[in-house]
Design an enzyme around this catalytic site. Structure first.
Site, PDB file in Angstrom:
ATOM      1  N   HIS A 121       0.850  -1.428  -0.122  1.00 45.71           N
ATOM      2  CA  HIS A 121       0.111  -0.208  -0.039  1.00 45.71           C
ATOM      3  C   HIS A 121       0.790   1.217   0.167  1.00 45.71           C
ATOM      4  CE1 HIS A 121       0.661  -1.157   4.264  1.00 45.71           C
ATOM      5  NE2 HIS A 121       0.533   0.070   4.458  1.00 45.71           N
ATOM      6  N   TRP A 122       0.409   2.174  -0.835  1.00 44.43           N
ATOM      7  CA  TRP A 122       1.437   3.460  -0.801  1.00 44.43           C
ATOM      8  C   TRP A 122       0.727   4.647   0.069  1.00 44.43           C
ATOM      9  CZ3 TRP A 122       1.188  -0.029  -4.843  1.00 44.43           C
ATOM     10  CH2 TRP A 122       2.144  -0.166  -5.654  1.00 44.43           C
TER      11      TRP A 122
END
Ligand SMILES: [Zn+2]
Length: 164
Positions: A121-122
């Site tokens: 996840h960014w």
């Protein structure tokens, strides 16, 4: 002048709290946008959601729908959609919350601080020069749920009204 450090005392709930057995990113990815899941936009291969334990108001995450922790193993179309959503998230945050800057990036592996190392996840964290001045206003953990709902509505609308 150096960027003031972020102060997010409600994160202690996350640090001390029991982690759910399931992967919350998979759970969020399985459903449509909702205030409960904090998903503000669902794409074809990835979604954008608010971080429940934000470092700043409007702290978003982009995560692929697939439970995969290896960036190098991520299929290119999924990676491209994540990159595209990251840029769109910056656009929607700019339009709705008027930040003065962003921290955006990805933590790969537990050693790098990844909270959920198994699911990529960014993070997109909007920043204001006055971060440290208004953060104490949000410091009371009881304020955070309402703050999250309000921010969710704002950003959900932002994604729906997005142009270009
Ligand atoms: Zn997952």
């Amino acid at each position: 002048m150096p960027t003031p450090p972020l102060w997010a005392p409600w994160r202690i709930d996350y640090i001390l709290g029991a982690k759910p057995d399931g992967c919350f990113l998979c759970e969020a990815a399985a459903g449509p946008p909702s205030e409960e899941s904090l998903v503000v936009h669902r794409g074809e291969r990835a979604s954008v959601l608010l971080n429940r334990y934000p470092y700043a108001p409007g702290h978003l995450m982009v995560a692929p729908h697939e439970h995969v922790g290896d960036l190098l193993g991520l299929d290119e179309p999924v990676h491209l959609e994540c990159a595209s959503l990251l840029r769109r998230a910056v656009g929607v945050l700019s339009a709705t919350m008027n930040p003065e800057g962003f921290n955006a990036g990805i933590n790969l592996g537990e050693a790098a601080g990844a909270g959920v190392p198994g699911h990529l996840h960014w993070h997109i964290v909007p920043r204001w020069r006055a971060d440290t001045n208004f953060m104490p206003m949000l410091a009371d953990v009881r304020v955070v749920p309402e703050h999250l709902r309000t921010t969710w509505r704002k950003l959900r609308t932002g994604f729906q009204e997005e142009t270009g």
